[in-house]
Design a protein around this motif. Sequence first.
Motif: not given
Lengths: 90, 377
Positions: A10-14, A16, A27-29, A31-32, A85
């Motif tokens: 989802x948006x906000x997770x990518x 890297x 990468x997530x809110x 969290x790495x 999530x």
Amino acid sequence: MSPEDIPVIPRGVRLHEDRVRGSWVLLAPERAIRLDPIGHAILSEIDGSRSFGAITAGLAAKYNAPEEQIAKDAGEFIEGLMNRRILEVA
Amino acid sequence: MMDGSTVTDLHAEGRARGIPAPIAMLAELTHRCPLSCPYCSNPVELARKERELSTEDWIRVFHEAAELGVLQLHLSGGEPASRRDLVELVKAAREAGLYTNLITSGIGLSERRMAELDEAGLDHIQLSLQGTDAEMADNIGGYKGGFKRKMMVAEWIKASGIPLTLNAVVHRRNLHQLPRAIEMALEMEARRIEVAIVQFHGWAMQNRDALMPTKEQAQEASRIVAEARAALKGRLVLDYVPADYHSDYPKRCMGGWGSSGLNVAPDGEVLPCHAAQTIPSLSFDNVRDRGLADIWYNGSAFNAYRGYEWMQEPCRSCERKTKDFGGCRCQAMALAGDPAATDPVCIKSPLHGELQKRAEAFSGNDAAELIYRGQPA
């Protein structure tokens, strides 16, 4: 995870590429999450349109591994991230 | 770098000394804030607007941070939306390759500005919650109309699809609202809620008697969080900061001094933690004078409490030292008068019993009034 499910990043997770530490991270809110090559391979297959079944069949062919085992491992990995999530199912 | 060594050299030297590269950077863009929360953890003396880093300085620092290995950037303050260049800074942070998080009260954001932040690629928003209704929230924030505005901002965030974390700071006056705060996070379609029982640093120190939760409240909060975690698994992630003064072991502050994160203050001073300026024996480098990687690996403040050599007893021989690093250095300074002492929250500290008594006294002082955060002159 059932074969028809479509996992989504989802948006906000990518994904890297962490060049300083020489590894891939998710990468997530707040969290790495450091990824091993298997985790990276699974997440790289998620494009928001392919089903879980298609992804595991693809990974089984690519790594010449039994699809049943791949489905079990990838399913646990994805469900773990869904509980946090970080991934979703369309 | 000052002596001509490259960041690659500094990384190699750091690895040899066992110092990891930092994961996260907190950029305190400004100390200005429309709210005046009594639990503000910023220093009593704030940096004035004229001392703030320029847009160009911040953009350079973001690139230096990415090169240093920072993955997550937290844009904070004060209220970061008080910076007119916020959208530009978000765009630059994304271009530098950083995961970009905005920590805001929502005040200063409009629907249009939210669309611009979305367009700039903002990854995540943390929206603070001072209370679950206007009466409580506006009283705690010291800003009339703030709650109503925040609820509008939450709607715009939801519509944008930017992931949201609701940051609920709870204390003796609003802890009874915690169940409602969790419901609100669900209504806002937040993916996470951070439930933080107030920590006492900076301005907040003088409000300990007005805000300290009772021990019973602290236990109740832990129970509510544990139940919500089980009930909401896969729907809402709950992160929890327990009541420090009522605990038997200290917090694992900053995950270890100078090991995973750094802060840049509005005027460019680089701090190992948010409250480090309360330790008078430390001196800080500034991004205006020195490269960020050089400061991280070689700055005196960062090396002051790395590892275990600086520890005294009972920390030095304690089996928990690798878990909590002796607790919070700023709290050791504030409560024991020595930044290298065991955090008095720890049951092994000679000051622990006294602290628990004081916590109980603070939490029973119902006559105490809120002392609102003062603003920079």
